[in-house]
Design an enzyme around this catalytic site. Structure first.
Site, PDB file in Angstrom:
ATOM      1  N   ASN A  10       0.868  -0.906   0.172  1.00 31.59           N
ATOM      2  CA  ASN A  10      -0.081  -0.243  -0.243  1.00 31.59           C
ATOM      3  C   ASN A  10       0.713   1.308   0.046  1.00 31.59           C
ATOM      4  OD1 ASN A  10      -1.627   1.640   0.352  1.00 31.59           O
ATOM      5  ND2 ASN A  10      -2.480   0.900   2.012  1.00 31.59           N
ATOM      6  N   LYS A  17       3.079   1.152   3.031  1.00 28.72           N
ATOM      7  CA  LYS A  17       2.802  -0.293   4.354  1.00 28.72           C
ATOM      8  C   LYS A  17       2.923  -1.528   3.276  1.00 28.72           C
ATOM      9  CE  LYS A  17       0.010   2.573   6.780  1.00 28.72           C
ATOM     10  NZ  LYS A  17      -1.704   3.104   6.212  1.00 28.72           N
ATOM     11  N   ARG A  92      -2.743  -2.464  -3.357  1.00 22.37           N
ATOM     12  CA  ARG A  92      -3.990  -1.658  -2.932  1.00 22.37           C
ATOM     13  C   ARG A  92      -3.516   0.310  -3.835  1.00 22.37           C
ATOM     14  NH1 ARG A  92      -6.014   0.833   2.515  1.00 22.37           N
ATOM     15  NH2 ARG A  92      -8.042   1.643   1.511  1.00 22.37           N
ATOM     16  N   HIS A 181     -12.787   3.655  -0.309  1.00 24.39           N
ATOM     17  CA  HIS A 181     -13.125   2.051   1.007  1.00 24.39           C
ATOM     18  C   HIS A 181     -13.962   0.815   0.157  1.00 24.39           C
ATOM     19  CE1 HIS A 181     -13.493   5.336   3.842  1.00 24.39           C
ATOM     20  NE2 HIS A 181     -11.682   4.986   4.028  1.00 24.39           N
ATOM     21  N   GLY A 213     -10.138   7.997   7.704  1.00 26.52           N
ATOM     22  CA  GLY A 213     -11.561   8.328   7.324  1.00 26.52           C
ATOM     23  C   GLY A 213     -13.111   7.837   6.985  1.00 26.52           C
ATOM     24  N   ARG A 242     -11.944  15.466   8.339  1.00 25.10           N
ATOM     25  CA  ARG A 242     -12.175  15.960   7.061  1.00 25.10           C
ATOM     26  C   ARG A 242     -14.518  16.339   7.180  1.00 25.10           C
ATOM     27  NH1 ARG A 242     -11.624  10.860   2.967  1.00 25.10           N
ATOM     28  NH2 ARG A 242      -9.326  10.182   4.239  1.00 25.10           N
ATOM     29  N   GLY A 333     -11.206   1.837  12.088  1.00 26.12           N
ATOM     30  CA  GLY A 333     -10.957   1.972  14.244  1.00 26.12           C
ATOM     31  C   GLY A 333     -11.945   2.453  14.932  1.00 26.12           C
ATOM     32  N   GLY A 335     -16.275   2.447  14.296  1.00 18.44           N
ATOM     33  CA  GLY A 335     -16.720   1.356  13.867  1.00 18.44           C
ATOM     34  C   GLY A 335     -16.411   0.048  14.641  1.00 18.44           C
ATOM     35  N   GLU A 389      -8.291  -5.040   5.285  1.00 19.59           N
ATOM     36  CA  GLU A 389      -8.153  -5.158   3.799  1.00 19.59           C
ATOM     37  C   GLU A 389      -7.059  -5.634   3.157  1.00 19.59           C
ATOM     38  OE1 GLU A 389      -9.040  -0.693   5.146  1.00 19.59           O
ATOM     39  OE2 GLU A 389      -9.302  -0.427   2.790  1.00 19.59           O
TER      40      GLU A 389
END
Ligand code: AMP
Length: 401
Positions: A10, A17, A92, A181, A213, A242, A333, A335, A389
């Site tokens: 990623n 990552k 990704r 997402h 996000g 955001r 994180g 949720g 993911e």
């Protein structure tokens, strides 16, 4: 060392990552992260299995390729990974535009298309392409697969994805809603269906990915039919920094009344708004929750706005589902970890028949998820499903190799 190892990469603008998976095992064999790429302060760390976090030696001013190389050398220096052979690489990529509705094997045309999407993903497209090109050089002959954040939402129809602006802007600049997402929404929706004994190809789900996000998606019969993010990941829900949706005239107002430039307004809406802007305290929900519970009014307002706007979006998404959702999924994180947010959101949705079970809500978390509504309730189920993911990308990669 197992025969099949899939490396997931990623690449961000200044970070990489990595995660290394055995086929069909959702727990990574090793993970790594390198930050501040291209600067003399480049730094990284890695971890093998459940072992301790270790420092990664990276060459100062190194580029994405040097960072990847450093991480792989560190992996290979570990006794458990000595004979490490990467058999496939999954990347990704944030934006696939209208070109890609599924993962694809990389070729020159795929890389050219990702680069051509830079106007739609200014921060991510070029680093994403650089990551792929670096991996091709580091792993000659190894199949490389790209998994797009936008792909799952390509099933959304024009009545949902078009903005009511002049048609030539869509035809000439592909200005429309794309959604993001997607890898996470697809993964948790399928996991939720499996966990609840629903037929994924024949059910109505809403998934709320709530991290720094945030986005929510309506999934009908296994396909995305509406989602809260749009042309860019700024549209929709309130997020860490955001703003989510604001009046489109706000740009004009801020320019005229506050004397801000276009760059300053863009920065304000992307980096200084959301939970951080509303509270004036932090974008981190853990910090805000502590303050909220201690009676801090600014933290309370930020969390209340976050939850109300999310509930309103969930209600709107049911239109595309053509019926009540059978399940609402919380992931990311926030949720997965915030019983406060889940409880407040469901308190706005009692008209839908959600019945919160406070003890189950307390117990659910990112380790194993869990249903948070009352057992045998006549209403829809709300469930926590930890997202993964990287593993979803590894699985999609294996599926094409
Ligand atoms: P993510 O982008 O998915 O890593 O999520 C980051 C967000 O999750 C941040 O706002 C964190 O504060 C929030 N988060 C992580 N752990 C917890 C926790 N235990 N309780 C509440 N929020 C959390």
């Amino acid at each position: 060392m197992p025969a099949v190892l899939i490396l997931v990469i990623n690449c961000g603008s200044s970070s990489v990552k990595l995660a290394l998976f055995q086929q069909n095992d959702p727990t990574p064999v090793a993970t790594g992260v390198i930050d501040r790429i291209g600067s003399e302060f480049i730094e990284g760390c890695y971890r093998v299995g459940e072992g301790p976090r270790q420092k990664l030696e990276c060459p100062p001013n190194g580029d994405h390729a040097a960072a990847l190389d450093a991480a792989l050398n560190a992996f290979r220096a570990e006794p458990a990974l000595k004979d490490l052979t990467v058999t496939a690489v999954g990347h990704r990529v944030v934006h696939g535009g209208q070109y890609f509705s599924a993962p694809v094997l990389v070729d020159d045309d795929v890389i050219a298309k990702i680069r051509s999407l830079a106007p739609l993903a200014p921060v991510h497209a070029i680093p994403n392409a650089l990551g792929i090109e670096s991996a091709i050089r580091l792993f000659p002959g190894v199949p490389q697969v790209v998994v797009f954040d936008t792909a799952f939402h390509q099933s959304i129809t024009p009545e949902v994805y078009r903005y009511a602006i002049p048609d030539d802007l869509y035809q000439g600049h592909q200005i429309r809603r794309y959604g993001f997402h997607g890898t996470s929404h697809a993964y948790v929706a399928e996991e939720a269906a499996r966990s609840l004994g629903l037929d994924f190809e024949n059910c109505r789900l809403i998934s709320a990915h709530l991290g720094n996000g945030c986005s929510a998606t309506a999934v009908l019969n296994g396909k995305s039919v509406d989602t809260s993010m749009g042309l860019t990941p700024l549209e929709g829900l309130v997020m860490g920094t955001r703003s989510g949706n604001v009046d489109p005239n706000l740009h004009n107002f801020l320019a005229k009344e506050a004397g801000l430039s276009l760059e300053e307004i863009t920065d304000l809406l992307n980096r200084k708004s959301g939970l951080a802007g509303l509270s004036g305290i932090s974008n981190d929900l853990r910090v805000l929750t502590e303050k909220y519970l201690a009676g801090n009014q600014a933290a309370k307002l930020a969390i209340d706005v976050f939850c109300f706007r999310l509930a309103r979006e969930i209600a709107a998404l049911t239109i595309a589902l053509k019926g009540m959702p059978e399940a609402l999924i919380f992931t990311g994180g926030i949720g997965e970890n915030s019983c406060l947010v889940r409880g407040l959101v469901l308190s706005h949705l009692t008209a839908f028949g959600f019945e919160l079970d406070p003890a189950r809500n307390e117990a659910a978390g990112s380790e194993s998820g869990g249903v948070v509504t009352v057992q045998d309730s006549n209403g829809p189920t709300a469930i926590v499903i930890p997202t993964n993911e990287e593993f979803a990308i590894a699985r999609a990669t294996a599926g094409l190799c």
